[in-house]
Design an enzyme around this catalytic site. Sequence first.
Site, PDB file in Angstrom:
ATOM      1  N   TYR A  56      25.348  50.040  50.842  1.00 29.65           N
ATOM      2  CA  TYR A  56      26.468  49.277  50.288  1.00 29.65           C
ATOM      3  C   TYR A  56      26.727  48.021  51.116  1.00 29.65           C
ATOM      4  CZ  TYR A  56      31.272  47.988  49.155  1.00 29.65           C
ATOM      5  OH  TYR A  56      32.395  47.288  48.807  1.00 29.65           O
ATOM      6  N   SER A 140      41.041  42.536  53.509  1.00 26.09           N
ATOM      7  CA  SER A 140      40.793  42.793  52.091  1.00 26.09           C
ATOM      8  C   SER A 140      41.891  43.665  51.498  1.00 26.09           C
ATOM      9  CB  SER A 140      39.440  43.496  51.931  1.00 26.09           C
ATOM     10  OG  SER A 140      39.268  43.968  50.606  1.00 26.09           O
ATOM     11  N   HIS A 307      30.264  35.456  47.103  1.00 25.65           N
ATOM     12  CA  HIS A 307      30.548  36.882  47.300  1.00 25.65           C
ATOM     13  C   HIS A 307      29.382  37.578  48.002  1.00 25.65           C
ATOM     14  CE1 HIS A 307      33.832  39.631  46.038  1.00 25.65           C
ATOM     15  NE2 HIS A 307      32.947  40.573  46.332  1.00 25.65           N
ATOM     16  N   GLY A 340      25.835  34.315  54.061  1.00 26.35           N
ATOM     17  CA  GLY A 340      24.527  34.233  54.685  1.00 26.35           C
ATOM     18  C   GLY A 340      24.518  33.886  56.161  1.00 26.35           C
ATOM     19  N   GLY A 361      30.662  37.996  57.394  1.00 26.59           N
ATOM     20  CA  GLY A 361      30.944  39.266  56.739  1.00 26.59           C
ATOM     21  C   GLY A 361      30.012  40.355  57.226  1.00 26.59           C
TER      22      GLY A 361
END
Length: 421
Positions: A56, A140, A307, A340, A361
């Site tokens: 994930y 988030s 995203h 990225g 991220g």
Amino acid sequence: MAFIHQLGLNKLFSLFSPVVRPLLNVRANQRLESAVNVWDLRDAAKKRTHLMCFGYLDSGADDELAMARSRSAYSEYECHYNVLAGNSPETLDLRTTLFGGQVNLPFFMCPTAGHRMFHTLGEKATASVAAEKGILFALSSLSTTSVEDVGKILPANQPKVFQLYLWKDKGLNRELLARARENGYDAVALTADFSWFGNRERDRRNGFSIPPSYSVKQIVEAIKRPAWTWDLISNDMYTYANINQDVPAESLAAFINKQLSPEFTWDDAEWLAGEWGGHLSLKGVVRADDAVRALKSGFSSVWISNHGGRQLETAVPPVDALPEIRAAVGPDVQVILDGGVMRGTDIAKGLALGADGVGIGKAYLYGLAAGGKEGVAKAVDTLEDELQRAMGLLGVRTVDELKARGPELIRRRNTVKWPPA
């Protein structure tokens, strides 16, 4: 394994954690210590984390081309550095201003869902590192630690952002905005590219679900990752902490899918701007016309993102969209970039090409999955060290200087030479 939590056996197991956890994490700690870059942290995360959860974290949409190109796009920009600039670590200043507050670094932790999937400390670990490093943290709305608990970790004078999806239930939107306001969040980022759910095929192959299913396959994978599994069975089951707690954990995924809608329009975005009334960033922008419209619709900043390549396959790499969007909105609008970023040179290039701040991220989540708070700190420290080296070798001393001189220092391969004719 479901019966462990149903019978409350996790409380019993937790009594043995002071002895068991260190033993199970010996190899993980060794891998973490030997990691020299974010890619090493990725390898360490893969070895410690359940296949379902690592997949994930690691995956993108469809054939994962958008994710790969978001990373490789940075290699298309070259560093045209100055020599003999007299730079040393003492002469460099990486401080800047983001969302109205000063931060020690021009990069920050993007809002990402479900940190406790990767390590039991979850957002408490990631937010703690942000607080200690004095950097921006973005939470988030699908976090596994609440708005309130994260707000307590971050200092009042340190900017923090709450990320929001535009849920069908406007009452839920109002509630989340109110909680963010009450707990000192300085800005809200509306994620606009998640009204449809991306096709994450790796998740389907791995049988990804929240909460975890307990099929034979998942149990076998859990046995292969004992450190991760011990965290799971010796702690309370994680849930989305900011969503309606009356919804059973088993129904959360269905609840969220029902709340998302592809019917959102600019009118809905303008409604949200009116509800919040403060600093609001539109996240998921890759076109100049959308960036301009966002400003006219009440947004104060633009967040360029695809995203993480997890939504629309072959979406434009965010760094390639950056120069055009910066030109369209002008020099005074805050522009954020993510997507990225795996190296400090990527951050330097993003700033030079027009971003005011660069989000990471996967990079810090690899650290979290590899070793909890220590892993997150290593990810941030590694990128900071790489960014310092990049700025030192480019011949700039401050973030403002890097941004001002960006067009002459960072140029796309095989383009006209500086200055243009």
